[in-house]
Design an enzyme around this catalytic site. Structure first.
Site, PDB file in Angstrom:
ATOM      1  N   ILE A 245      60.724  56.496  75.394  1.00 33.89           N
ATOM      2  CA  ILE A 245      61.199  55.850  74.061  1.00 33.89           C
ATOM      3  C   ILE A 245      60.082  55.508  73.025  1.00 33.89           C
ATOM      4  CG2 ILE A 245      61.964  53.578  73.340  1.00 33.89           C
ATOM      5  CD1 ILE A 245      63.349  53.322  76.065  1.00 33.89           C
ATOM      6  N   ASP A 261      63.311  44.582  77.827  1.00 36.45           N
ATOM      7  CA  ASP A 261      64.474  45.086  78.943  1.00 36.45           C
ATOM      8  C   ASP A 261      65.658  45.367  78.337  1.00 36.45           C
ATOM      9  OD1 ASP A 261      62.398  44.670  80.630  1.00 36.45           O
ATOM     10  OD2 ASP A 261      63.074  42.814  81.294  1.00 36.45           O
ATOM     11  N   GLU A 287      59.126  53.309  80.195  1.00 39.26           N
ATOM     12  CA  GLU A 287      60.072  53.441  79.330  1.00 39.26           C
ATOM     13  C   GLU A 287      60.379  55.186  79.308  1.00 39.26           C
ATOM     14  OE1 GLU A 287      55.954  53.522  77.196  1.00 39.26           O
ATOM     15  OE2 GLU A 287      56.919  52.676  78.624  1.00 39.26           O
TER      16      GLU A 287
END
Length: 366
Positions: A245, A261, A287
């Site tokens: 990400i 989260d 991530e």
């Protein structure tokens, strides 16, 4: 299917619960047959009258046949196990009353059989139902004893009948109380078994799923990759992709870990909806995510990743700015002939690094 198997299926059915009830019926039938054997012994030794005992035998055998059909077709007749148990128990108590009245000097031998009837019912009845059955047995046997001593005091002395009833009452009440406690213990063990099964299921889930995203975790993904290597040792036609990400650290720093989260959960739910049925997505760490695309060429794998990217771009995460667009970078690698997945993942990782260096929000082929 053989003739024997067909006959057995017709007699016992195919449902597990029905076969278990028929096993209980078979145990009862053996008890009845053993009792008939004892009756024959009584007649042969002159303790009981032949005519009365023959009638009782026919009554018992006829009842066994009727109860077989009641159990076998209980679903059609809508008879619950409790109803079947109570009906058979009351029938057995009735047989005991009859046997006691014509049993002659060995009639006291009927008492243990009456106690056994109540004990046998502990497997199907609740404690209160067992107590009610005990009360019915005491009432029936007590009434029989009272009638016999009132009408034939020479053969059935009142004092002897009273003492016999006292012993029977003590045995039945003790058995009822013990079976009640055992029923409670069985219910407690059953509850604990269910709790243990739920706990084991939770443990299995935690062992294979990432708690935050509900995706496969790294440990389980390694098992999936090992199985895929065993299934396709030569390695042709499988792709892997590493996804990361973009600017995830900024989300954590600016909005807090709760928002981070939320991004991870939304990312997992969104990308999972873009996968095919046989694709496997796992949280690889932080991530970073690993995608396994079995039996997939690089061009088709890229289409899957592009579809995932489109959905992630349209994703909105609570707690973030409405115009904040989430994206990911990906490195895609096709597994080479005879190559271990670890090496393919390492090449995908290098391609992911190039995607980040090239400005992120892109897919690079290894």
């Amino acid at each position: 299917m053989s003739t024997g198997a067909t006959v057995w299926r017709a007699l016992a059915g195919s449902e597990r619960g029905l076969r278990r009830m028929l096993q209980y019926w078979a145990a009862t039938a053996l008890l009845y047959l053993a009792s008939i054997g004892m009756v024959e012994w009584q007649v042969l030794n002159g303790f009981s009258e032949l005519e009365g005992m023959r009638r009782l035998e026919l009554f018992g055998i006829g009842g066994l046949i009727v109860f077989y059909f009641m159990v076998r077709f209980s679903a059609v007749l809508r008879l619950t196990p409790e109803v079947l148990t109570v009906t058979q128990a009351l029938y057995a108590i009735g047989c005991g009353m009859w046997a006691y009245s014509i049993g002659g000097p060995v009639r006291s031998g009927i008492m243990p059989m009456t106690v056994m009837v109540v004990a046998f019912c502990m497997f199907a009845l609740r404690p209160r139902q067992t107590l009610l059955l005990t009360a019915a047995a005491l009432t029936g046997m007590g009434s029989t004893m009272w009638w016999l001593q009132a009408h034939d005091p020479l053969r059935f002395p009142p004092a002897v009948e009273a003492i016999t009833f006292g012993y029977l009452a003590a045995a039945l009440l003790s058995t009822a109380l013990l079976t009640g406690e055992m029923s409670k213990l069985r219910a407690k063990l059953k509850r604990r078994k269910k709790e243990l099964e739920r706990a084991l299921e939770t443990i299995r889930l935690l062992a294979t799923r990432d708690e935050l995203t509900s995706l496969a975790n790294r440990r389980h993904m390694n098992e999936v990759l090992a199985e895929e290597e065993r299934r396709h040792p030569h390695g042709a036609g499988t792709c892997v992709a590493l996804l990361d990400i973009d600017f995830f650290k900024q989300v954590n720093d600016r909005h807090g870990h709760a928002a981070g989260d939320a991004v991870l959960r939304s990312f997992a739910a969104t990308t999972r909806g873009a996968l095919r049925s046989h694709d496997v997505l796992a949280r690889w760490g932080g991530e970073e995510f690993l995608l396994l695309l079995p039996d997939t060429c690089p061009s088709d794998a890229r289409l899957v990743l592009e579809r995932m990217a489109e959905r992630v771009h349209a994703m909105r995460v609570p707690g973030l700015e409405a115009d904040r667009r989430i994206s990911f970078s990906a490195g895609l690698a096709e597994r080479r002939h005879g190559e271990a997945f670890a090496d393919a993942i390492n090449r995908a990782d290098k391609a992911l690094y190039r995607a980040k260096e090239a400005g992120r929000d892109r897919i690079e082929m290894a």
